[in-house]
Design a protein around this motif. Structure first.
Motif, PDB file in Angstrom:
ATOM      1  N   PRO A   5       0.995  -1.114  -0.059  1.00  0.00           N
ATOM      2  CA  PRO A   5      -0.124  -0.083  -0.005  1.00  0.00           C
ATOM      3  C   PRO A   5       0.937   1.330  -0.053  1.00  0.00           C
ATOM      4  N   LYS A   6       0.474   2.222  -0.610  1.00  0.00           N
ATOM      5  CA  LYS A   6       1.257   3.629  -0.912  1.00  0.00           C
ATOM      6  C   LYS A   6       0.761   4.257   0.492  1.00  0.00           C
ATOM      7  N   THR A   7       1.713   5.261   0.857  1.00  0.00           N
ATOM      8  CA  THR A   7       1.556   6.321   1.914  1.00  0.00           C
ATOM      9  C   THR A   7       2.354   7.586   1.641  1.00  0.00           C
ATOM     10  N   THR A   8       1.811   8.539   2.258  1.00  0.00           N
ATOM     11  CA  THR A   8       2.147   9.703   1.921  1.00  0.00           C
ATOM     12  C   THR A   8       3.383  10.244   3.117  1.00  0.00           C
ATOM     13  N   PHE A   9       3.518   9.163   4.144  1.00  0.00           N
ATOM     14  CA  PHE A   9       4.431   9.665   5.129  1.00  0.00           C
ATOM     15  C   PHE A   9       5.811   9.072   4.784  1.00  0.00           C
ATOM     16  N   LYS A  10       6.762   9.996   4.993  1.00  0.00           N
ATOM     17  CA  LYS A  10       8.053   9.478   4.793  1.00  0.00           C
ATOM     18  C   LYS A  10       8.684   9.048   6.103  1.00  0.00           C
ATOM     19  N   ARG A  11       8.524   9.646   7.233  1.00  0.00           N
ATOM     20  CA  ARG A  11       9.211   9.747   8.637  1.00  0.00           C
ATOM     21  C   ARG A  11       8.083   9.884   9.556  1.00  0.00           C
ATOM     22  N   ASN A 140      15.639  13.510  31.629  1.00  0.00           N
ATOM     23  CA  ASN A 140      15.568  14.460  32.888  1.00  0.00           C
ATOM     24  C   ASN A 140      14.242  13.953  33.467  1.00  0.00           C
ATOM     25  N   PRO A 141      14.366  13.862  34.917  1.00  0.00           N
ATOM     26  CA  PRO A 141      13.037  13.664  35.712  1.00  0.00           C
ATOM     27  C   PRO A 141      11.986  14.584  35.486  1.00  0.00           C
ATOM     28  N   TYR A 142      10.893  14.264  35.891  1.00  0.00           N
ATOM     29  CA  TYR A 142       9.745  15.211  35.872  1.00  0.00           C
ATOM     30  C   TYR A 142       9.191  15.370  34.411  1.00  0.00           C
ATOM     31  N   PHE A 143       9.782  14.622  33.490  1.00  0.00           N
ATOM     32  CA  PHE A 143       9.236  14.596  32.101  1.00  0.00           C
ATOM     33  C   PHE A 143       8.792  13.055  31.751  1.00  0.00           C
ATOM     34  N   THR A 144       7.651  12.989  30.953  1.00  0.00           N
ATOM     35  CA  THR A 144       7.198  11.678  30.658  1.00  0.00           C
ATOM     36  C   THR A 144       7.721  11.209  29.374  1.00  0.00           C
ATOM     37  N   THR A 145       7.449   9.941  29.108  1.00  0.00           N
ATOM     38  CA  THR A 145       7.809   9.334  27.617  1.00  0.00           C
ATOM     39  C   THR A 145       6.833  10.033  26.694  1.00  0.00           C
ATOM     40  N   ASP A 146       5.683  10.501  26.921  1.00  0.00           N
ATOM     41  CA  ASP A 146       4.856  11.327  26.135  1.00  0.00           C
ATOM     42  C   ASP A 146       5.779  12.469  25.715  1.00  0.00           C
ATOM     43  N   THR A 147       6.270  13.233  26.559  1.00  0.00           N
ATOM     44  CA  THR A 147       6.899  14.221  26.294  1.00  0.00           C
ATOM     45  C   THR A 147       8.294  14.245  25.317  1.00  0.00           C
ATOM     46  N   ALA A 148       8.734  12.962  25.801  1.00  0.00           N
ATOM     47  CA  ALA A 148       9.977  12.639  25.171  1.00  0.00           C
ATOM     48  C   ALA A 148       9.900  12.190  23.284  1.00  0.00           C
ATOM     49  N   SER A 149       8.475  11.833  23.230  1.00  0.00           N
ATOM     50  CA  SER A 149       7.907  11.446  22.003  1.00  0.00           C
ATOM     51  C   SER A 149       7.901  12.510  21.142  1.00  0.00           C
ATOM     52  N   ALA A 150       7.009  13.566  21.747  1.00  0.00           N
ATOM     53  CA  ALA A 150       7.058  14.917  21.143  1.00  0.00           C
ATOM     54  C   ALA A 150       8.192  15.517  20.784  1.00  0.00           C
ATOM     55  N   LEU A 151       9.073  15.594  21.615  1.00  0.00           N
ATOM     56  CA  LEU A 151      10.621  16.084  21.586  1.00  0.00           C
ATOM     57  C   LEU A 151      11.299  15.531  20.389  1.00  0.00           C
ATOM     58  N   ARG A 152      11.411  14.079  20.604  1.00  0.00           N
ATOM     59  CA  ARG A 152      12.184  13.590  19.490  1.00  0.00           C
ATOM     60  C   ARG A 152      11.608  13.547  18.124  1.00  0.00           C
ATOM     61  N   ALA A 153      10.208  13.439  18.263  1.00  0.00           N
ATOM     62  CA  ALA A 153       9.489  13.522  16.895  1.00  0.00           C
ATOM     63  C   ALA A 153       9.739  15.066  16.072  1.00  0.00           C
ATOM     64  N   SER A 154       9.938  16.059  17.023  1.00  0.00           N
ATOM     65  CA  SER A 154      10.104  17.285  16.535  1.00  0.00           C
ATOM     66  C   SER A 154      11.637  17.440  16.039  1.00  0.00           C
ATOM     67  N   GLU A 155      12.486  16.984  16.948  1.00  0.00           N
ATOM     68  CA  GLU A 155      14.123  17.094  16.649  1.00  0.00           C
ATOM     69  C   GLU A 155      14.190  16.166  15.388  1.00  0.00           C
ATOM     70  N   MET A 156      13.712  15.045  15.104  1.00  0.00           N
ATOM     71  CA  MET A 156      13.593  14.401  13.957  1.00  0.00           C
ATOM     72  C   MET A 156      13.027  14.704  12.778  1.00  0.00           C
ATOM     73  N   ALA A 157      12.249  15.630  12.654  1.00  0.00           N
ATOM     74  CA  ALA A 157      11.643  16.281  11.592  1.00  0.00           C
ATOM     75  C   ALA A 157      10.522  15.078  11.113  1.00  0.00           C
ATOM     76  N   CYS A 158       9.871  14.265  12.169  1.00  0.00           N
ATOM     77  CA  CYS A 158       8.911  13.601  11.624  1.00  0.00           C
ATOM     78  C   CYS A 158       7.613  14.255  11.516  1.00  0.00           C
ATOM     79  N   GLU A 159       6.620  13.505  10.367  1.00  0.00           N
ATOM     80  CA  GLU A 159       5.647  14.180   9.982  1.00  0.00           C
ATOM     81  C   GLU A 159       4.394  14.056  10.748  1.00  0.00           C
ATOM     82  N   ALA A 160       4.584  12.924  11.726  1.00  0.00           N
ATOM     83  CA  ALA A 160       3.453  12.763  12.641  1.00  0.00           C
ATOM     84  C   ALA A 160       3.982  11.941  13.606  1.00  0.00           C
TER      85      ALA A 160
END
Length: 241
Positions: A5-11, A140-160
């Motif tokens: 199947p085709k997808t428009t997502f690259k990362r 860092n303490p006081y940050f969840t893996t939810d925040t980590a996923s949002a941070l790394r997704a932004s740093e890696m230029a993920c599309e979603a």
């Protein structure tokens, strides 16, 4: 020969909870469940999509629970970060058993078992079609893996960010206890915060909103669900800025 199947997502970023890895057990890793999720990831990888992953640690140790039981919060959070490294190594083993080259990249240096987080090196791994599993949260303490996923997704230029849950989207109440719960097809980050919908923690929601990062919530328990949604099929909720 059937075509993929085709997808428009690259990362993309795939965020799953640690509890997703324990199957019907009450603790730890359930190898058949880890294998099933690894096969889902491989099916998307075979479509040519570059994949980042963040896995929680709640199946082994949850920092907030340790803190609530009297443990010093910083220590409890570091223990939770180490639990995410264990889960990442388990997922790496499953993926590489399927022939998918994978790198575990930890925010806390532990050179004998995984790589330290260096952004440009991680981007290069993705360009070489390796799955990158980001472990130890933000480091860092006081940050969840939810925040980590949002941070790394932004740093890696993920599309979603694709968030695998036990339900097929975001509801206005718990669909397991309320048969009349309403599922949203699309909802804004501001509305998620206003209604206090328990999708991600507030800091992660704010980070996604500020970086205009789409969040797609789907059921990880649906076989082929991750691949299907990337191909534009299935049931899910999109959270937009």
């Amino acid at each position: 020969m059937s075509q993929e199947p085709k997808t428009t997502f690259k990362r993309v970023m795939l965020k799953i909870s640690g509890e997703a890895l324990m199957g019907d057990q009450g603790f730890g890793l359930h190898p058949p469940t880890v294998q099933r999720i690894a096969e889902e990831v491989k099916s998307v990888h075979d479509m040519g999509v570059e994949i980042c992953m963040v896995i929680g640690g709640g199946n082994i140790f949850r920092g907030l629970q340790g803190s609530a039981q009297g443990m010093e919060r910083t220590t409890a959070d570091y223990m939770g970060m180490l639990a995410t490294v264990m889960n990442a190594l388990g997922m790496q083993a499953a993926l590489e058993g399927l022939g998918v080259y994978t790198r575990v990249i930890s925010a806390i240096p532990m050179d004998q078992v995984c790589e330290p987080y260096i952004r440009r090196r991680a981007v290069r791994h993705l360009e070489k079609k390796r799955v990158c599993i980001f472990a130890a949260g933000t480091g860092n303490p006081y940050f969840t893996t939810d925040t980590a996923s949002a941070l790394r997704a932004s740093e890696m230029a993920c599309e979603a960010i694709f968030m695998g849950k036990q339900v097929d989207g975001i509801y206005d109440s718990d669909p397991k206890t309320n048969p009349e719960a309403k599922r949203f097809d699309r909802i804004s980050y501001d509305e998620v915060l206003r209604q206090n919908l328990k999708v991600m923690d507030a800091s992660a929601i704010a980070l996604c909103r500020d970086n205009k990062m789409p969040l797609i919530v789907f059921s990880l328990d649906e076989p082929g669900g991750f691949k299907g949604i990337l191909a534009g099929e299935g049931t899910y909720t999109t959270v937009h800025a």
